[in-house]
Design a protein around this motif. Structure first.
Motif, PDB file in Angstrom:
ATOM      1  N   ILE A 109     -24.955 -45.038  16.904  1.00 31.34           N
ATOM      2  CA  ILE A 109     -26.258 -44.432  17.142  1.00 31.34           C
ATOM      3  C   ILE A 109     -26.260 -42.994  16.647  1.00 31.34           C
ATOM      4  O   ILE A 109     -27.264 -42.481  16.175  1.00 31.34           O
ATOM      5  CB  ILE A 109     -26.592 -44.475  18.645  1.00 31.34           C
ATOM      6  N   PHE A 110     -25.108 -42.359  16.724  1.00 26.29           N
ATOM      7  CA  PHE A 110     -24.997 -40.975  16.275  1.00 26.29           C
ATOM      8  C   PHE A 110     -23.895 -40.852  15.227  1.00 26.29           C
ATOM      9  O   PHE A 110     -22.929 -41.604  15.218  1.00 26.29           O
ATOM     10  CB  PHE A 110     -24.660 -40.056  17.457  1.00 26.29           C
ATOM     11  N   THR A 111     -24.057 -39.909  14.365  1.00 22.93           N
ATOM     12  CA  THR A 111     -23.039 -39.594  13.376  1.00 22.93           C
ATOM     13  C   THR A 111     -22.215 -38.424  13.900  1.00 22.93           C
ATOM     14  O   THR A 111     -22.753 -37.358  14.190  1.00 22.93           O
ATOM     15  CB  THR A 111     -23.671 -39.219  12.033  1.00 22.93           C
TER      16      THR A 111
ATOM     17  N   GLY B 218     -25.707 -46.325  32.354  1.00 20.17           N
ATOM     18  CA  GLY B 218     -26.506 -46.044  31.169  1.00 20.17           C
ATOM     19  C   GLY B 218     -25.747 -45.198  30.174  1.00 20.17           C
ATOM     20  O   GLY B 218     -24.518 -45.032  30.248  1.00 20.17           O
ATOM     21  N   ILE B 219     -26.501 -44.642  29.224  1.00 17.32           N
ATOM     22  CA  ILE B 219     -25.932 -43.841  28.149  1.00 17.32           C
ATOM     23  C   ILE B 219     -26.264 -42.368  28.373  1.00 17.32           C
ATOM     24  O   ILE B 219     -27.396 -42.026  28.721  1.00 17.32           O
ATOM     25  CB  ILE B 219     -26.466 -44.305  26.776  1.00 17.32           C
ATOM     26  N   TYR B 220     -25.281 -41.498  28.184  1.00 15.66           N
ATOM     27  CA  TYR B 220     -25.441 -40.061  28.360  1.00 15.66           C
ATOM     28  C   TYR B 220     -24.906 -39.341  27.122  1.00 15.66           C
ATOM     29  O   TYR B 220     -24.114 -39.897  26.352  1.00 15.66           O
ATOM     30  CB  TYR B 220     -24.709 -39.581  29.610  1.00 15.66           C
ATOM     31  N   LEU B 221     -25.355 -38.117  26.951  1.00 14.89           N
ATOM     32  CA  LEU B 221     -24.876 -37.274  25.856  1.00 14.89           C
ATOM     33  C   LEU B 221     -24.230 -36.023  26.440  1.00 14.89           C
ATOM     34  O   LEU B 221     -24.818 -35.361  27.304  1.00 14.89           O
ATOM     35  CB  LEU B 221     -26.029 -36.874  24.936  1.00 14.89           C
TER      36      LEU B 221
ATOM     37  N   ILE C  38     -21.337 -33.366  19.866  1.00 13.92           N
ATOM     38  CA  ILE C  38     -22.098 -34.235  20.756  1.00 13.92           C
ATOM     39  C   ILE C  38     -21.312 -35.529  20.924  1.00 13.92           C
ATOM     40  O   ILE C  38     -20.956 -36.181  19.936  1.00 13.92           O
ATOM     41  CB  ILE C  38     -23.503 -34.556  20.194  1.00 13.92           C
ATOM     42  N   ILE C  39     -21.030 -35.872  22.168  1.00 18.04           N
ATOM     43  CA  ILE C  39     -20.269 -37.089  22.453  1.00 18.04           C
ATOM     44  C   ILE C  39     -21.146 -38.023  23.284  1.00 18.04           C
ATOM     45  O   ILE C  39     -21.716 -37.619  24.307  1.00 18.04           O
ATOM     46  CB  ILE C  39     -18.969 -36.777  23.221  1.00 18.04           C
ATOM     47  N   LYS C  40     -21.262 -39.258  22.834  1.00 20.77           N
ATOM     48  CA  LYS C  40     -22.002 -40.264  23.594  1.00 20.77           C
ATOM     49  C   LYS C  40     -21.092 -40.864  24.657  1.00 20.77           C
ATOM     50  O   LYS C  40     -19.976 -41.306  24.366  1.00 20.77           O
ATOM     51  CB  LYS C  40     -22.523 -41.372  22.669  1.00 20.77           C
ATOM     52  N   LEU C  41     -21.582 -40.893  25.896  1.00 22.24           N
ATOM     53  CA  LEU C  41     -20.839 -41.474  27.007  1.00 22.24           C
ATOM     54  C   LEU C  41     -21.573 -42.704  27.514  1.00 22.24           C
ATOM     55  O   LEU C  41     -22.808 -42.724  27.577  1.00 22.24           O
ATOM     56  CB  LEU C  41     -20.693 -40.467  28.156  1.00 22.24           C
ATOM     57  N   ILE C  42     -20.839 -43.710  27.893  1.00 20.45           N
ATOM     58  CA  ILE C  42     -21.423 -44.915  28.467  1.00 20.45           C
ATOM     59  C   ILE C  42     -20.858 -45.093  29.865  1.00 20.45           C
ATOM     60  O   ILE C  42     -19.640 -45.197  30.045  1.00 20.45           O
ATOM     61  CB  ILE C  42     -21.112 -46.157  27.615  1.00 20.45           C
TER      62      ILE C  42
ATOM     63  N   THR D  89     -22.431 -29.470  28.600  1.00 21.90           N
ATOM     64  CA  THR D  89     -23.745 -29.740  29.187  1.00 21.90           C
ATOM     65  C   THR D  89     -24.033 -31.222  29.029  1.00 21.90           C
ATOM     66  O   THR D  89     -23.868 -31.780  27.930  1.00 21.90           O
ATOM     67  CB  THR D  89     -24.850 -28.915  28.509  1.00 21.90           C
ATOM     68  N   LEU D  90     -24.467 -31.860  30.116  1.00 27.11           N
ATOM     69  CA  LEU D  90     -24.693 -33.300  30.125  1.00 27.11           C
ATOM     70  C   LEU D  90     -26.197 -33.585  30.131  1.00 27.11           C
ATOM     71  O   LEU D  90     -26.952 -32.971  30.882  1.00 27.11           O
ATOM     72  CB  LEU D  90     -24.028 -33.921  31.357  1.00 27.11           C
ATOM     73  N   PHE D  91     -26.613 -34.528  29.280  1.00 29.05           N
ATOM     74  CA  PHE D  91     -28.014 -34.921  29.192  1.00 29.05           C
ATOM     75  C   PHE D  91     -28.122 -36.428  29.353  1.00 29.05           C
ATOM     76  O   PHE D  91     -27.212 -37.178  28.969  1.00 29.05           O
ATOM     77  CB  PHE D  91     -28.610 -34.548  27.819  1.00 29.05           C
ATOM     78  N   ASP D  92     -29.252 -36.885  29.942  1.00 25.40           N
ATOM     79  CA  ASP D  92     -29.526 -38.314  29.863  1.00 25.40           C
ATOM     80  C   ASP D  92     -30.241 -38.592  28.549  1.00 25.40           C
ATOM     81  O   ASP D  92     -30.489 -37.676  27.761  1.00 25.40           O
ATOM     82  CB  ASP D  92     -30.318 -38.816  31.075  1.00 25.40           C
ATOM     83  N   PHE D  93     -30.608 -39.862  28.321  1.00 26.43           N
ATOM     84  CA  PHE D  93     -31.130 -40.196  26.999  1.00 26.43           C
ATOM     85  C   PHE D  93     -32.579 -39.760  26.819  1.00 26.43           C
ATOM     86  O   PHE D  93     -33.132 -39.864  25.721  1.00 26.43           O
ATOM     87  CB  PHE D  93     -30.987 -41.693  26.731  1.00 26.43           C
TER      88      PHE D  93
END
Length: 545
Positions: free
Chosen positions: A463-465, A525-528, A539-543, A496-500
């Motif tokens: 989803i992200f590069t 869910g998925i977090y950034l 930016i790291i995608k977390l599941i 810093t943590l963000f939701d989608f």
């Protein structure tokens, strides 16, 4: 004919008075001039949940979203104190009225702002009207976790064809999602022991009844009870619903034991309510063809073009405003009508045909295409010998596209929970593309049988590069409770943590090369995670599963 899409259902009259002459009319208005509402103040007509969704997916709030102008309604009601407003539609700019004295119709027609009138029903409304406000039924949550060793029992047949059980195993069971269910009634749903966990966990968010003069939605018809059980049940070893951790809102849009055109207007009003409360998914196991109790409202299968029927218009709009709309295709496959019903012909929806657990198309399942040549039904699921709960609390099998629809609606909620970066229309397209006949659809299966687990796998990666050179790693990912970030640089690390949706969930700092953060209280869910170390940002995608 209005259809509750369960076969073998015996219907009996309960005292409705019907006739051929109209006394209910859909009034089309020409504008929303001088409205007290403004698109700059959406909180006056949309919930915060709905506004957040519009923001999240860049869906504009337009004049179409403004409520019908009350001044026009007041002018119509001024003709006669017996005139009653039964429904309104902000999307179509209509008012549905009960007008027992036809002498008032020319005057209403000549009002400024009125375009024309369409007869929609003949209805005896002499019974006292009940106050009709949404009922908030959400108690304190007392969550029960049965997922350590869940047994699907016979209901595994409804999952296996879609690999939906594997989606559940990944932790996506509908948590945080809101499903609006449109139906004719939920007999005994509030007292059947199987469903008490839903009330105890605060998953039943409320009810609304668009049909005048009826008591609670938990009386009047059993159809909604059976339909909802396919999504919401948590009966270990016997019946696990396709979205057992989702939240539900019940809307009665269907008149029990009668067939009149006004039911499409109630469907429109229900769709607008679902939008206003911020529903993620609509399940509608209802459909319309002809109306024996009001034949002047009949359309033909050639009108099933996605734009002629008002319910079809509203279904398309709902799909474009951020709702995954799931509609049973109909049980007309072995009738003279044959084709899908309305609003299964709508454009941005998932219309669902029925098959057996062995992937044999049900002979009753309505077929396509739509009148304008689009693939219909969109997809197919188990609606033949489908396990469900009856109004008496029994677990048994039944037939109808009423039952294949909620299988898909529940799994769609789980898939959207897993893929929150997708819009409603994107999510529905992902489901179509994950179906086994996507490249060679036909009139019976549509695009075929969707593989929900494959849809998840195909759309949750890349989803992200990410940068070619990274300085931060996170473990474990996917994460259950606590995640630790490791840095290869000897500088302060800021996370810093963000939701989608882009909402900031918090920030953490560390002078050490590692930093642990607890996600135990966050939903699945998925977090950034935005990680900054000196001049480097990743930016790291977390599941979370």
């Amino acid at each position: 004919m209005k259809k509750l899409f369960i076969l073998g259902l015996v219907l009996s009259a309960i005292g409705w008075s019907w006739a051929q002459d109209a006394n209910c009319y859909r009034v089309y208005l020409s504008n929303k001039n001088n409205s007290p509402f403004s698109t700059d103040r959406p909180e006056e007509f949309l919930s915060q949940r709905a506004i957040a969704k519009r923001t999240r997916f860049n869906i504009p709030i337009t004049i179409q979203d403004l409520p019908v102008n009350q001044s026009y309604i007041n002018q119509i009601k001024a003709f006669d104190p017996n005139i009653r407003v039964l429904a309104t539609s902000k999307w179509l700019n209509t008012v549905v009225i009960y007008c027992p004295n036809p002498a008032h119709l020319p005057g209403i027609q000549n009002l400024g702002g009125v375009q024309y009138l369409v007869p929609v029903a003949n209805w005896d409304l002499n019974a006292p009207a009940k106050e009709n406000q949404p009922q908030d039924e959400t108690p304190e949550q007392n969550n029960v976790n049965l997922w350590d060793d869940v047994d699907y029992g016979n209901s595994i047949d409804q999952f296996a064809v879609h690999r939906g059980d594997l989606l559940h195993n990944e932790g996506f069971r509908g948590e945080g999602m809101l499903i609006a269910v449109f139906d004719a009634g939920w007999n005994n749903f509030d007292v059947i022991p199987h469903f008490q966990p839903l009330f105890n966990n605060g998953q039943i968010w409320g009810t609304y009844d668009f049909v005048p003069n009826l008591p609670s939605v938990y009386t009047g018809h059993s159809h909604g009870t059976s339909v909802t059980s396919i999504m919401a049940s948590q009966i270990d070893g016997e019946l696990i619903g396709t979205a057992p951790e989702a939240n539900y809102f019940f809307i009665r849009s269907e008149i029990p034991y009668a067939e009149q055109l006004i039911e499409e207007d109630f469907w429109v009003a229900a769709a607008e309510m679902a939008d206003s409360i911020g529903a993620d998914v609509i399940n509608s196991s209802l459909g319309y063809t002809t109306f024996p109790d009001f034949p002047q409202g009949d359309l033909t299968s050639q009108d099933n073009d996605g734009v002629t029927g008002v319910s079809s218009q509203a279904a398309t709009i709902a799909g474009q405003k951020g709702i995954v709309v799931v509609i049973s295709a109909g049980n007309e496959g072995w009738s003279e009508w044959g084709f899908i019903s309305r609003p299964a012909d709508a454009i941005d929806v998932l219309s669902v045909g029925a098959m057996s657990k062995d992937s044999v198309i049900a002979p009753f399942s309505s077929y396509g295409p739509s009148a304008d040549g689009r693939v219909k039904p969109d997809i197919t699921s188990v609606g033949w010998d489908t396990w469900h709960v009856t109004e008496y609390g029994d677990i048994m099998q039944g037939n109808g596209t009423s039952f294949s629809g909620p299988v898909i609606a529940g799994l769609s909620a789980c898939l959207w929970q897993a893929l929150p970066h997708l819009s409603s229309t994107e999510l529905m397209q992902v489901v179509r593309e994950a179906s086994h006949l996507y490249n060679n659809p036909n009139i019976n299966f549509g695009y075929g049988i969707p593989d929900f687990y494959q849809a998840y796998l195909d759309n949750s990666v890349s989803i992200f590069t990410y940068p070619q050179q990274t300085f931060v790693s996170a473990y474990p990912n996917p994460v259950a409770d606590q995640i630790t970030f490791y840095s290869s640089l000897e500088e302060e690390m800021s996370i810093t943590l963000f939701d989608f949706t882009g909402r900031n969930l918090g920030s953490w700092n560390s002078q050490d090369p590692s930093l642990s953060i607890s996600l135990a209280d966050f939903p699945l869910g998925i977090y950034l995670a935005r990680v900054t170390i000196g001049n480097h940002t990743e930016i790291i995608k977390l599941i979370k599963r």
